[in-house]
Structure formats: structure tokens, C-alpha cells
Design a protein around this motif. Sequence first.
Motif, PDB file in Angstrom:
ATOM      1  N   ASP A  74       0.912  -0.994   0.065  1.00 40.44           N
ATOM      2  CA  ASP A  74       0.066  -0.086   0.073  1.00 40.44           C
ATOM      3  C   ASP A  74       0.975   1.116  -0.010  1.00 40.44           C
ATOM      4  OD1 ASP A  74      -2.994   0.689   0.242  1.00 40.44           O
ATOM      5  OD2 ASP A  74      -1.762   1.927   1.835  1.00 40.44           O
ATOM      6  N   VAL A  75       0.869   2.068  -0.893  1.00 39.58           N
ATOM      7  CA  VAL A  75       1.561   3.337  -1.033  1.00 39.58           C
ATOM      8  C   VAL A  75       0.715   4.577  -1.388  1.00 39.58           C
ATOM      9  CG1 VAL A  75       3.396   4.474  -2.421  1.00 39.58           C
ATOM     10  CG2 VAL A  75       3.369   1.947  -2.268  1.00 39.58           C
ATOM     11  N   HIS A  76       0.978   5.550  -0.381  1.00 41.50           N
ATOM     12  CA  HIS A  76       0.038   6.751  -0.523  1.00 41.50           C
ATOM     13  C   HIS A  76       1.082   7.938  -0.541  1.00 41.50           C
ATOM     14  CE1 HIS A  76      -3.557   8.826   0.063  1.00 41.50           C
ATOM     15  NE2 HIS A  76      -2.793   9.698   0.769  1.00 41.50           N
ATOM     16  N   GLN A 101      -1.904   4.038  -4.079  1.00 40.10           N
ATOM     17  CA  GLN A 101      -1.806   2.604  -4.757  1.00 40.10           C
ATOM     18  C   GLN A 101      -1.887   1.612  -3.921  1.00 40.10           C
ATOM     19  OE1 GLN A 101       2.365   3.919  -6.280  1.00 40.10           O
ATOM     20  NE2 GLN A 101       1.256   3.841  -8.411  1.00 40.10           N
ATOM     21  N   SER A 102      -2.615   0.524  -4.375  1.00 38.64           N
ATOM     22  CA  SER A 102      -2.660  -0.844  -3.154  1.00 38.64           C
ATOM     23  C   SER A 102      -2.295  -1.870  -4.247  1.00 38.64           C
ATOM     24  CB  SER A 102      -3.636  -0.762  -2.323  1.00 38.64           C
ATOM     25  OG  SER A 102      -4.963  -0.658  -3.315  1.00 38.64           O
ATOM     26  N   GLY A 103      -1.786  -2.899  -3.920  1.00 34.93           N
ATOM     27  CA  GLY A 103      -1.478  -4.222  -4.590  1.00 34.93           C
ATOM     28  C   GLY A 103      -1.606  -5.527  -4.080  1.00 34.93           C
ATOM     29  N   LEU A 104      -1.708  -6.598  -4.528  1.00 39.21           N
ATOM     30  CA  LEU A 104      -1.514  -7.884  -3.931  1.00 39.21           C
ATOM     31  C   LEU A 104      -0.634  -8.563  -5.089  1.00 39.21           C
ATOM     32  CD1 LEU A 104      -1.992 -10.231  -2.005  1.00 39.21           C
ATOM     33  CD2 LEU A 104      -3.952 -11.136  -3.534  1.00 39.21           C
ATOM     34  N   THR A 125      -3.177  -8.017  -8.024  1.00 41.22           N
ATOM     35  CA  THR A 125      -4.178  -7.128  -8.144  1.00 41.22           C
ATOM     36  C   THR A 125      -3.737  -5.930  -7.997  1.00 41.22           C
ATOM     37  OG1 THR A 125      -4.828  -7.116  -5.819  1.00 41.22           O
ATOM     38  CG2 THR A 125      -6.028  -8.334  -7.325  1.00 41.22           C
ATOM     39  N   LEU A 126      -4.032  -4.715  -8.688  1.00 43.59           N
ATOM     40  CA  LEU A 126      -3.589  -3.410  -8.362  1.00 43.59           C
ATOM     41  C   LEU A 126      -4.824  -2.281  -8.485  1.00 43.59           C
ATOM     42  CD1 LEU A 126      -0.471  -3.461 -11.245  1.00 43.59           C
ATOM     43  CD2 LEU A 126      -0.365  -3.594  -8.592  1.00 43.59           C
TER      44      LEU A 126
END
Length: 176
Positions: A74-76, A101-104, A125-126
Motif C-alpha cells: 500500500d503506497v500513498h 496505490q494498493s496491490g497484492l 491486483t492493482l
Amino acid sequence: MKKTRIAKIAMLSVAMAALIALAAWPSAAAVTTNEILPLSLNFTNSCNGDEMATVGRIHLLATSTIDAAGIHTDVHFNELQARDTDLTTGIECTDTGNLHQSGLNFIFTLPIGTPGNPSGDLPITLTVTLGENVNCPSGAGSQNISLLTHLTINPDGTVTIFFDNSPGVVKCNGPG
């Protein structure tokens, strides 16, 4: 012969206990990055076509955790004290924006805007959301930008992409 059998059972029991312990292992603690970074970039103003130079700072908050599902990232980013200067007119505008941005199973990389890297595991996932407001004196070149995108790559190879408003909604406020 009996000793060998007992040793095999003991080894198998230890291996089973180790597998059970790994399966029950809790999520790893989050790795967190919390930094203030310099911001300097040029872009073309979508409302008047002028080249703009941005300077300021970005607050970056990023976390990564690993669990049974995979790597969660998770990036903010928040712009801090950002100013855009119109290189044609010299007008200085305030710029406030954020990017999430969040991703698995996807790892984001720096510098900002650099593509990230998949971890090699599926699904991937993005989700990316962007909001930006540029406010200029007398409204010339002022704009609001928003974007929401979601991508999934499934284990069977199918890809789904959802664009809420790609390539983004740009709303011009005031004269060009």
C-alpha cells in the motif's frame, strides 16, 4: 529394523509439526516507509497547453506485509507545499494532489511513476486512485484531475481491467 521405523516416524512427526507451525504462522509485521521527498517535474497543462514546472515536497507512506495470501503493498503520496509555475506566462499556481496505490503480489518502486514489479505469485491486483487540484490566480490554467483504475491478473491467466474514468477526468476551471 524397529529402530529405523521409529526414527522414520519421529522424523515424519517433526516434519509434520514444522509444516503445521508454518501454516499457522501469523502475518509478518508490516514494513513501513514514512518519508518526505523532494518533488520536481514538468508537465503540460491540459487546460491551456502551457508547460508547467512543479516544485515542492511529497509525503510518502508505504507499507508491505506478507501473509498466506501473498505480498500486500500500500503506497500513498500527498503533495506538500507544491507550486506550479506556468513557463509561458510566469503565473504561479498552488498544486494539491494525492496518489494511492494498493496491490497484492505486486511491489511498487521508486522513483514515482516507475513501473512496479510482480512478485511472481498470482493473483496480482492493482488499484490506483489519483486526485489533483491546480489553482491559479484569475483561474487561468486551473484544473481538477481524478482517476480510478483497477487491474486483476487471475491464476488462470485471465485479466480484468476497470477504468472508472481513464485516462482521467480533467475539469478546467476558468479561462485557458
